[in-house]
Design an enzyme around this catalytic site. Structure first.
Site, PDB file in Angstrom:
ATOM      1  CG  HIS A  53      -0.135  -0.073   2.515  1.00  0.00           C
ATOM      2  ND1 HIS A  53       0.539   0.999   3.061  1.00  0.00           N
ATOM      3  CD2 HIS A  53       0.093  -1.122   3.336  1.00  0.00           C
ATOM      4  CE1 HIS A  53       1.136   0.629   4.165  1.00  0.00           C
ATOM      5  NE2 HIS A  53       0.892  -0.664   4.369  1.00  0.00           N
ATOM      6  CG  ASP A 326       5.403  -3.259   6.033  1.00  0.00           C
ATOM      7  OD1 ASP A 326       4.420  -3.934   6.409  1.00  0.00           O
ATOM      8  OD2 ASP A 326       5.815  -2.275   6.668  1.00  0.00           O
TER       9      ASP A 326
END
Length: 417
Positions: A53, A326
């Protein structure tokens, strides 16, 4: 022992040994080899993009440190990122509940915004990633049609607002807001999610490595640096390098003030946050990465295999988009053998291309990270025969049925603190 949903996704001396292991693998992957097929003879058949994102508000502010205002207008939506979309479950039904998002909205940051929300900067980052993909797969290579078609493009996201909005912004950039139909963004219920290491949905993963989150801050070298930075910042409360990095990077990305003392600590914060995550995922133990991202890697390989064999349920499907975190990219990079011991930036992407030789019909795979081609260990070149790629990934892929069986089989394992 419980791990908060937001903590799992916050990312959300053992470290030195890990560093040497990873650096050796990464250096080996970046050496180009001449044993590659003539790319002019290869036809693109399928593209899969796994992307983080965009920039967001922090999950937590560093306690006892200079406060900044996370005001709601930092989340204004640029008009060029608007598209017509709908969020559903994997079967096209209503969007499932999202305990992760609920945990964010139980708190308010100074200034009035919620933690973990995609900002205007983050929306633009994903729009720009979409434009990069457009240049590659529509303009340079006439692979995709110029407007969105659900028959061609599959969009999957974790069931969290920032990843859903990131997927929407990427699609807007990729197709310049042109769409033949509403864009369906598919999500899964939290307990069954495979797009991130699911400590709540996989009991075995929680028992094997859940305790390593807290443990990572107690490793001697990390603990020593943490004590020093807490003193420098005047922090009395419990923090770790991942939290400090998260708030620091969020502030810097949005031009907000950081404590000046962090100027001299920035490199150490980055390194120690990565050392922590390396300890948590423990990539030297194959089972950990299997339980973290094995089902996701298996899914992506299955998509390629079905395309090659002509048995895909969606024969016109050309692009799979996966909007993740992540904490998804890092174990995937470790499994691929290309983790560079750097935290993936906002909007980072791993792209897998499936190619077919026009004459021999042999299938090949090409992997890129952050737009740069990568040589995968076990592959004879950057353009890797599919069979070699499958063999290289075999140690880490895990079919969903076997994943569920292993997640539930925890008898005989010692309880973890």
């Amino acid at each position: 022992m419980r791990i908060a949903w937001a903590r799992v996704l916050g990312l959300g001396s053992v470290a030195f040994g890990s560093l040497f292991w990873s650096q050796e693998k990464f250096e080996a992957t970046t050496q180009c080899q001449s044993k590659n097929e003539d790319s002019s003879q290869l036809e693109l058949k399928l593209v899969q993009v796994l992307f983080r994102h965009g920039a967001r508000t922090p999950l937590k502010s560093i306690p006892d440190v200079l406060e900044v205002e996370w005001v709601p207008n930092l989340l204004d939506v640029p008009p060029h990122t608007h598209i017509d979309y709908v969020v559903t479950d994997l079967d096209g039904g209503p969007r499932p509940p999202s305990p992760v998002e609920d945990s964010y909205r139980a708190h308010i940051l100074t200034g009035g915004s919620y933690p973990g929300q995609l900002t205007t900067v983050g929306m633009q980052q994903l729009y720009d990633l979409g434009k990069r993909l457009r240049a590659r797969y529509i303009q340079e290579v006439p692979f995709l049609t110029s407007s969105f078609s659900p028959a061609e493009v599959y969009v999957r996201s974790t069931n969290i607002v920032r990843t859903i909005e990131s997927a929407k912004c990427l699609v807007a950039g990729l197709f310049q807001q042109k769409q033949a139909d509403v864009v369906p963004i598919l999500t899964a219920e939290a307990e069954k999610e495979i797009l991130y290491p699911n400590y709540h949905g996989c009991n075995l993963l929680r028992l094997l490595s859940g305790h390593r989150w807290a443990e990572s801050s107690t490793l001697p070298a990390i603990a020593e640096d943490l004590k020093s930075i807490q003193g420098a910042l005047g922090i009395q409360k419990n923090v770790d390098f991942i939290l400090i990095r998260d708030d620091m990077v969020a502030r810097e990305t949005h031009g907000l003030a950081c404590p000046s003392v962090l100027d001299s600590w920035r490199a150490i914060v980055e390194r120690r946050a990565v050392d922590m995550i390396y300890h948590i995922y423990e990539p030297s133990k194959r089972e950990n990465l299997q339980l973290c991202v094995g089902p996701l890697l298996h899914t992506m390989l299955a998509n390629m295999d079905e395309k090659v064999k002509g048995v895909s349920p969606e024969s016109n499907r050309k692009l799979f988009l996966y909007s993740v975190h992540d904490t998804t990219l890092m174990p995937c990079l470790m499994a691929l053998g290309i983790f560079d011991m750097k935290w993936p930036p906002y909007a980072a992407d791993i792209t897998l291309e499936l190619l077919e030789h026009r004459t021999t019909k042999e299938a090949f795979v090409k992997v890129a990270y952050l737009g740069q081609e990568q040589k995968i260990p076990g592959c004879s070149g950057v353009i890797c025969p599919l069979a070699e790629f499958q063999e290289a990934m075999a140690a880490y892929t895990l079919p969903i049925d076997r994943y569920k069986e292993r997640c539930d089989k925890t008898e005989g394992l010692p309880a973890k603190p």
